[in-house]
Design a protein around this motif. Sequence first.
Motif, PDB file in Angstrom:
ATOM      1  N   THR A 171      33.248  21.310   4.012  1.00 47.46           N
ATOM      2  CA  THR A 171      32.958  20.293   5.951  1.00 47.46           C
ATOM      3  C   THR A 171      33.427  18.372   4.358  1.00 47.46           C
ATOM      4  N   HIS A 172      32.909  17.402   5.370  1.00 47.85           N
ATOM      5  CA  HIS A 172      33.084  16.430   4.565  1.00 47.85           C
ATOM      6  C   HIS A 172      31.533  15.582   5.790  1.00 47.85           C
ATOM      7  N   TYR A 173      31.287  14.480   4.966  1.00 48.02           N
ATOM      8  CA  TYR A 173      30.104  13.695   5.603  1.00 48.02           C
ATOM      9  C   TYR A 173      30.021  11.809   5.189  1.00 48.02           C
ATOM     10  N   THR A 174      30.477  11.286   6.459  1.00 53.50           N
ATOM     11  CA  THR A 174      30.239  10.053   5.316  1.00 53.50           C
ATOM     12  C   THR A 174      29.104   9.704   4.953  1.00 53.50           C
ATOM     13  N   ASP A 175      28.937   8.993   3.950  1.00 54.61           N
ATOM     14  CA  ASP A 175      28.135   8.656   3.053  1.00 54.61           C
ATOM     15  C   ASP A 175      26.511   7.678   3.150  1.00 54.61           C
ATOM     16  N   SER A 176      26.725   7.365   4.017  1.00 51.95           N
ATOM     17  CA  SER A 176      24.026   7.534   4.993  1.00 51.95           C
ATOM     18  C   SER A 176      24.660   8.688   5.281  1.00 51.95           C
ATOM     19  N   VAL A 177      24.795   9.792   5.201  1.00 57.09           N
ATOM     20  CA  VAL A 177      24.017  10.707   6.137  1.00 57.09           C
ATOM     21  C   VAL A 177      24.055  12.003   4.843  1.00 57.09           C
ATOM     22  N   LYS A 178      24.981  12.172   3.778  1.00 58.04           N
ATOM     23  CA  LYS A 178      25.249  12.882   2.068  1.00 58.04           C
ATOM     24  C   LYS A 178      23.920  13.102   1.784  1.00 58.04           C
ATOM     25  N   GLY A 179      23.888  14.039   1.556  1.00 59.47           N
ATOM     26  CA  GLY A 179      22.178  14.524   0.821  1.00 59.47           C
ATOM     27  C   GLY A 179      21.127  15.071   1.740  1.00 59.47           C
ATOM     28  N   ARG A 180      21.130  14.275   3.359  1.00 58.45           N
ATOM     29  CA  ARG A 180      20.019  14.270   4.105  1.00 58.45           C
ATOM     30  C   ARG A 180      20.957  15.403   5.351  1.00 58.45           C
ATOM     31  N   PHE A 181      22.046  15.740   6.216  1.00 61.22           N
ATOM     32  CA  PHE A 181      22.354  16.342   6.385  1.00 61.22           C
ATOM     33  C   PHE A 181      23.547  17.108   6.119  1.00 61.22           C
ATOM     34  N   THR A 182      22.921  18.515   6.541  1.00 58.92           N
ATOM     35  CA  THR A 182      24.391  19.943   6.271  1.00 58.92           C
ATOM     36  C   THR A 182      24.551  20.294   7.637  1.00 58.92           C
ATOM     37  N   LEU A 183      25.886  20.512   7.485  1.00 63.42           N
ATOM     38  CA  LEU A 183      26.763  21.291   8.860  1.00 63.42           C
ATOM     39  C   LEU A 183      26.986  22.226   8.150  1.00 63.42           C
ATOM     40  N   SER A 184      27.201  23.671   9.241  1.00 62.40           N
ATOM     41  CA  SER A 184      27.823  24.571   9.313  1.00 62.40           C
ATOM     42  C   SER A 184      27.282  25.077  10.011  1.00 62.40           C
ATOM     43  N   ARG A 185      28.803  26.341  10.454  1.00 61.56           N
ATOM     44  CA  ARG A 185      28.658  27.071  11.471  1.00 61.56           C
ATOM     45  C   ARG A 185      28.633  28.585  11.022  1.00 61.56           C
ATOM     46  N   ASN A 186      29.025  29.158  12.288  1.00 64.42           N
ATOM     47  CA  ASN A 186      28.223  30.492  12.717  1.00 64.42           C
ATOM     48  C   ASN A 186      30.206  31.217  13.405  1.00 64.42           C
ATOM     49  N   ASN A 187      31.001  31.541  12.820  1.00 68.75           N
ATOM     50  CA  ASN A 187      32.365  32.148  14.117  1.00 68.75           C
ATOM     51  C   ASN A 187      31.820  32.893  15.072  1.00 68.75           C
ATOM     52  N   ASN A 199      30.528  30.733  17.673  1.00 64.40           N
ATOM     53  CA  ASN A 199      31.414  29.416  17.457  1.00 64.40           C
ATOM     54  C   ASN A 199      30.876  28.493  18.081  1.00 64.40           C
ATOM     55  N   THR A 200      29.397  28.270  16.952  1.00 58.05           N
ATOM     56  CA  THR A 200      28.763  27.202  17.135  1.00 58.05           C
ATOM     57  C   THR A 200      28.172  26.489  15.519  1.00 58.05           C
ATOM     58  N   VAL A 201      28.519  25.895  15.477  1.00 59.91           N
ATOM     59  CA  VAL A 201      28.189  24.822  14.715  1.00 59.91           C
ATOM     60  C   VAL A 201      26.633  24.310  14.559  1.00 59.91           C
ATOM     61  N   TYR A 202      26.316  23.593  13.039  1.00 59.89           N
ATOM     62  CA  TYR A 202      24.447  23.516  13.367  1.00 59.89           C
ATOM     63  C   TYR A 202      24.912  22.618  12.719  1.00 59.89           C
ATOM     64  N   LEU A 203      24.340  21.008  12.848  1.00 58.16           N
ATOM     65  CA  LEU A 203      24.082  20.068  12.336  1.00 58.16           C
ATOM     66  C   LEU A 203      22.260  19.873  12.100  1.00 58.16           C
ATOM     67  N   ASN A 240      15.073  14.681   6.269  1.00 59.82           N
ATOM     68  CA  ASN A 240      14.586  12.946   6.021  1.00 59.82           C
ATOM     69  C   ASN A 240      15.109  11.761   7.564  1.00 59.82           C
ATOM     70  N   LEU A 241      15.163  12.193   8.523  1.00 63.27           N
ATOM     71  CA  LEU A 241      15.452  11.057   9.365  1.00 63.27           C
ATOM     72  C   LEU A 241      14.958   9.242   9.560  1.00 63.27           C
ATOM     73  N   LYS A 242      16.463   8.745   8.978  1.00 65.54           N
ATOM     74  CA  LYS A 242      15.577   7.268   9.568  1.00 65.54           C
ATOM     75  C   LYS A 242      15.665   6.402  11.022  1.00 65.54           C
ATOM     76  N   PRO A 243      15.149   5.849  11.129  1.00 72.49           N
ATOM     77  CA  PRO A 243      14.917   4.531  12.470  1.00 72.49           C
ATOM     78  C   PRO A 243      16.678   4.387  12.603  1.00 72.49           C
ATOM     79  N   GLU A 244      17.649   4.635  11.851  1.00 79.10           N
ATOM     80  CA  GLU A 244      18.729   3.688  11.628  1.00 79.10           C
ATOM     81  C   GLU A 244      19.804   5.085  11.939  1.00 79.10           C
TER      82      GLU A 244
END
Length: 122
Positions: free
Chosen positions: A58-74, A77-81, A85-89
């Motif tokens: 997996t790869h993440y942009t810096d602004s979401v590292k540690g807060r967002f997790t991407l996984s998949r269930n083949n 055929n579904t990915v989950y984000l 700790n969501l922020k207004p931005e």
Amino acid sequence: QVRLAESGGGLVQPGGSLRLSCQASGRTSSSVAMGWFRQAPGKERAFIAAITWTGGMTHYTDSVKGRFTLSRNNGENTVYLQMNNLKPEDTAVYYCNADFSLRATMTGGRYWGQGTQVTVSS
């Protein structure tokens, strides 16, 4: 041809969590890398995260590292984000995308979903 369908957006308070889902369908949907982009009002669409078709990388942009997790269930055929700790931005329309390589998925890709709105506000 791969079709993508997102779900799970909505309104959440700062510090809250949401989980977005993206289900792929089509003849080659089980062999694509998948990812997420987002577009905030007045801004360009930007990469958030991507995952290989095996789920092994997996790869993440810096602004979401540690807060967002991407996984998949083949099997589904579904990915989950998972977004914590969501922020207004983080408020934006979130788009699922897919392509046959991780690099292509991270830079845009050929298949896109319709998008789902995420609003972070008190």
